[in-house]
Design an enzyme around this catalytic site. Structure first.
Site, short mmCIF file in Angstrom:
data_model
loop_
_atom_site.label_atom_id
_atom_site.label_comp_id
_atom_site.label_asym_id
_atom_site.label_seq_id
_atom_site.Cartn_x
_atom_site.Cartn_y
_atom_site.Cartn_z
CB CYS A 237 -0.91 -0.02 1.23
SG CYS A 237 -1.88 1.50 1.45
CD1 TRP A 247 -8.42 -3.49 -2.16
CD2 TRP A 247 -9.68 -3.93 -3.94
NE1 TRP A 247 -9.33 -4.43 -1.78
CE2 TRP A 247 -10.15 -4.72 -2.86
CE3 TRP A 247 -10.33 -4.04 -5.17
CZ2 TRP A 247 -11.21 -5.60 -2.97
CZ3 TRP A 247 -11.40 -4.90 -5.29
CH2 TRP A 247 -11.83 -5.68 -4.20
NE ARG A 259 -14.80 1.04 1.01
CZ ARG A 259 -15.94 1.32 0.39
NH1 ARG A 259 -16.62 2.40 0.71
NH2 ARG A 259 -16.39 0.51 -0.55
NE ARG A 260 -11.50 0.48 11.15
CZ ARG A 260 -11.33 1.27 12.20
NH1 ARG A 260 -10.34 1.08 13.01
NH2 ARG A 260 -12.17 2.27 12.40
CG PHE A 262 -17.68 -6.34 10.46
CD1 PHE A 262 -17.44 -7.32 11.38
CD2 PHE A 262 -17.90 -6.68 9.14
CE1 PHE A 262 -17.43 -8.65 11.00
CE2 PHE A 262 -17.90 -8.01 8.75
CZ PHE A 262 -17.66 -9.00 9.68
CE1 TYR A 299 -17.38 -3.10 -3.81
CE2 TYR A 299 -16.83 -0.78 -4.16
CZ TYR A 299 -17.61 -1.75 -3.56
OH TYR A 299 -18.61 -1.39 -2.70
CE1 TYR A 301 -13.61 1.64 -3.20
CE2 TYR A 301 -11.79 2.34 -4.60
CZ TYR A 301 -12.26 1.61 -3.53
OH TYR A 301 -11.41 0.85 -2.78
CB CYS A 378 -34.37 -15.43 11.31
SG CYS A 378 -33.68 -14.06 10.36
CG HIS A 835 -29.73 -15.37 11.64
ND1 HIS A 835 -30.81 -15.98 11.04
CD2 HIS A 835 -29.46 -16.09 12.76
CE1 HIS A 835 -31.18 -17.02 11.76
NE2 HIS A 835 -30.38 -17.11 12.81
#
Length: 875
Positions: A237, A247, A259-260, A262, A299, A301, A378, A835
């Site tokens: 990077c 990327w 991107r980071r 979760f 991808y 953007y 659910c 879920h």
């Protein structure tokens, strides 16, 4: 008819016909139990289903019996509804004066599926087939349990007669179809060709394939001298030096990390920052390490795509940077492979969701029975388990099932289906045999007639009837579904004339809203009945979590249940925050200030302060934590926050006070009545289309900002989602029915009904009984044409006579002490996917974990990760 065994364990006589014609067989006086006249009545009653007719061929209307039951399933040739044997006999008794009826009998016997094994592959290779596709129920994807067996179907014509001795006679379809009356044969053929109406969701699901990017064909590529090394060890990077999740921008040659995620993994978002810093002109990036001759992860953007895409010119675009796709080898996981790995490691098993790493004890028995997930259901399963865990709800539905069944209102009746569920959840026969291996174990034997399970197809269809969201196949918001069910309960009791049994009252608290005109400093107090409250989560009041639990974070995004749209694997999330519950409650109690209020004192627009308190506490208090919000890109997102909600809650300090000494009441109207500002219909429609709330909430937002535009209206709405009156109709000049109610009719719906030649009072009465829903109100009016005046007179009399009694009966409750009894949690990134599971505290004081069909004894319920909480008032 050796293949069809008798069902004598039900105490019924079963006589199997073998050779003669149906009429001749039944007219044999020596053996006859059913009179020939009764048979003729049954044949004359059959009816071929029209294309528009609903047919229910897969599930008993009054139990969860299916064709996989050892006694089979009986589908009426008259009503096209299905029944288990006891209910089929009851239906036969009501079908005609002779208590005789004809049915299509179906039974499915499970046998092991023979898997084809090629000479080059062993049987173990077939069993351990590699999962290569982000899909469910298709080749290469995750396989459901039905992949292990196939059903052998048995069909017969059944003649049921209820008399001194109940009789069931079965005539094998293959042997008798040429000898049956043509009318009977036509009905059976039509039924076999139809799909059960309640089947709303397909079992097989596959993620949507990426679409070709519209930017690929004419993609600009800079001649800046950059060449990319073919060696993976040389890639890093440009911003952080990271060597994973890299990327390449196909236009500029810039290499940045993704991107980071979760859970803190992923990258620094350098690739996205580069896109933004270069004027958002170069949207396409490719993930290094996924490039092969067959393609790669690409991808976009671009705001109008913002998704994985296809680049048909990828080889040409990579060649510009010195990359030969024919020489590349795959060294990193694709986004689909990452999704597959997460799903393989985090299945819906009990010890992998919420309480990861713990060996949970599976339990079963009355009150501890699961419900099968029938495809994005659910949310429904969790809500129903919570409601039916309450003793008052159990008494209402389980205690009345005989009365409801006697009414025989059919498979689409909501009360019937709720009674049916309540009985099944307490029925030992639906318990799981814990001594046997899991059904997901390939070595477990296949039972010909498995233990019955609760498959709630008819329940889902009846409760969702007419609702555009809950009738769909997509995942839905459990909180909105809970509100829908409670509203349905209220309409159910009122329509049946049993207002005293109104179960919805258990959940309704009375909220006091104090409105202060900041121009005149005069105040107005109003009260509104609400189903619980929604608490905001002020992220600014939280602190970053020091040590995230990897398994919990992974579960928060891995448990995707047949999502309606592709999950973005490189989506950026906020770090997990720890927010005190007191901060959430304080944010709800804090007065909000907004503009757009037309003061009845000054007749000018200005600011108004609103404050909400409790006026009377409900028996059960529903608390929704506002975990979901719309990001700047209008994409629904989830607040990654832990809020430690206490099991014991005292809200007595949140009680309203009413008008205080020194406060001057704000008049309802000015001396000169101002003209009401009207919301811009187009702006309201745009807000509503983006799922910003109810139509009334969107109207309030548009009025609050004086039709100023989408962005200010959206900001106002996000700040006022917790207002007690946010979903109430906009006040109008229309009169309430009988002059004694505070109900305000929806003006647009009222005009529509008047255009149908209904009087203002009749139309208002209909809207009052149908929650201001114009379509339902029209149906209500047309179905009661002969009794409208009587109903109106009764309503006016009840408003006058019952008002003092109601106020006395519904005495104000000031006891705000509660104990937590249930939590519904959401695993995933937004309400459109993920879920739902629930944890319920039973009478024994223990918490139990309900995850669709599986039920476990909970060791550590996730009280800080809940979405919807239910509290019982401590009396």
């Amino acid at each position: 008819m050796a293949s069809i065994q008798d069902v004598s364990d039900f105490g019924m006589e079963v006589v199997c016909a073998g050779e003669n014609n149906l009429y001749w067989q039944l007219s044999d006086a020596a053996e006859l139990v059913v009179p020939i006249g009764a048979v003729r009545d049954a044949v004359q009653a059959v009816r071929v289903p029209e294309v528009s007719d609903a047919v229910y061929t897969d599930e008993c209307a009054y139990s969860f019996t299916t064709a996989e039951n050892s006694s089979g399933l009986f589908t009426s040739l008259r009503s096209h509804c299905s029944f288990g044997l006891p209910h089929a006999l009851r239906d036969a008794a009501s079908s005609s004066a002779s208590s005789c009826a004809l049915y299509l009998w179906k039974r499915i016997r499970r046998v092991p599926k023979v898997k084809a094994v090629t000479p080059a592959a062993s049987e173990s290779d077939v069993n351990d087939a590699e999962i290569t596709k982000l899909a469910i129920g298709v080749e290469g994807g995750f396989q459901v349990e039905e992949d292990r067996w196939e059903g052998v179907q048995e069909l017969a014509v059944a003649l049921l007669h209820r008399g001194d001795k109940d009789t069931v006679r079965l005539f094998p379809w293959d042997e008798w179809k040429e000898h049956l009356p043509s009318s009977v044969r036509d009905v059976i053929v039509a039924l076999m060709a139809r799909v059960d109406t309640s089947k709303l969701a397909p079992l097989a699901w596959q993620d949507d394939p990426p679409k070709e990017s519209k930017y690929a064909k004419d993609l600009p590529q800079l001649d800046n001298g950059i060449k990319i090394s073919p060696r993976p060890e040389d890639w890093k990077c440009a911003e952080s030096g990271m060597r994973e999740n890299l990327w390449l921008n196909l236009s500029t040659g810039y290499i940045g990390s993704g991107r980071r995620n979760f859970d803190g993994t992923g990258g620094t978002g350098a690739a996205l920052k580069h896109f933004e810093e270069t004027g958002s002109k170069y949207p396409l990036v490719v993930k290094l390490g996924t490039i092969t001759a067959q393609g790669a992860d690409v991808y976009s953007y671009a705001p109008d795509e913002n998704d994985a895409v296809l680049d048909p010119y990828l080889a040409e675009h990579l060649a510009h940077w010195g990359i030969d796709v024919m020489q590349q080898r795959k060294t990193a996981k694709t986004t689909d492979e990452l999704s597959i790995a997460l799903n393989k490691d985090h299945q819906f098993g009990g010890d992998r969701i919420c309480e990861s790493g713990k060996e949970l004890e599976q339990v079963t028995g009355p009150g501890l029975i699961g419900m099968q997930n029938i495809g994005n259901s659910c949310y429904m399963n969790s809500v129903m388990q919570v409601l039916h865990s309450l003793p008052e709800v159990r008494e209402r539905f389980e205690g009345h099932f005989e009365r409801v069944y006697a009414l025989a209102r059919g498979p689409t009746d909501v009360e019937t289906q709720l009674c049916k569920l309540g009985v099944a959840l307490q029925d030992e026969k639906f318990s799981v045999d814990l001594s046997k291996k899991s059904n997901t174990d390939d070595s477990a034997p296949i039972e010909p007639f498995p233990r019955p399970v609760i498959v709630p197809n008819l329940l889902k269809a009846s409760v969702a009837n007419g609702h555009p969201d809950f009738s769909s196949k997509e995942q839905q918001d459990a909180y909105e579904y809970l509100l829908h069910v409670i509203s349905l309960l209220e309409r159910l009791e009122h329509a049946s004339g049993r207002k005293a049994e109104d179960t919805s009252k258990l959940f309704k608290c009375l909220c006091e809203q104090r409105v202060e005109c900041l121009q005149s400093n005069k105040v107005r107090y109003t009260q509104a009945s609400n189903v619980g409250i929604s608490l905001p989560i002020p992220m600014e009041a939280g602190v970053d979590k020091v040590e995230d639990v990897p398994a919990a974070a992974a579960a928060a995004g891995a448990q995707e249940e047949q999502p309606s749209k592709k999950q973005k694997m490189e989506s950026e999330e906020e770090p997990t925050k720890v927010v005190p519950f007191d901060a959430c409650l304080s944010a709800w109690l804090t007065p909000s200030v907004a503009g757009g209020f037309r003061s009845p004192v000054t007749n000018e627009y200005g600011d108004v302060s609103r404050r909400v308190r409790f006026s009377s506490f409900s028996k059960y208090l529903v608390i929704q934590m506002e975990r979901f919000f719309l990001g700047p890109d209008w994409i629904p997102k989830k607040k990654m926050a832990e809020v430690a909600v206490p099991e014991e809650l005292d809200l007595s300090a949140c009680l309203g006070t009413g008008l205080q000494p020194g406060e001057e009441e704000l008049p309802e109207d000015a001396n000169v009545a101002p003209e009401l500002e009207q919301p811009d219909a187009a702006l309201v429609g745009e807000l509503f289309a983006f799922g910003m709330g109810s139509e009334n909430a969107c109207k309030r937002a548009v009025l609050a900002v004086h039709n100023a535009g989408m962005e200010p209206a959206m900001n106002w709405l996000m700040d006022h989602m917790g207002d007690a009156d946010i979903n109430d109709p906009i006040p109008s000049s229309q009169p309430a029915v009988g002059g004694a109610s505070d109900f305000v009719a929806n003006e647009e719906a009222l005009m529509l009904l008047q255009a149908m030649d209904f009087s203002v009072k009749h139309a208002t009465l209909a809207l009052k009984n149908c929650d201001n829903d114009g379509n339902r109100a029209a149906e209500w009016l047309f179905s009661r044409m002969d009794t409208l005046d009587t109903l109106l007179a009764e309503e006016e009399n009840s408003n006058v006579a019952a008002a003092p009694q109601e106020s006395k009966a519904e005495e104000r409750c000031v006891n705000g002490k509660y104990d937590m009894v249930a939590v519904i949690s959401h695993i995933g990134k937004n309400t459109g996917s993920g879920h739902y599971v629930c944890h319920i505290k039973k009478e024994d004081g223990k918490w139990y974990f309900f995850n669709d069909e599986s039920v476990f004894l909970s060791q550590e319920p996730p009280l800080d990760l809940g979405y919807v909480y239910l509290f019982r008032r401590r009396d």
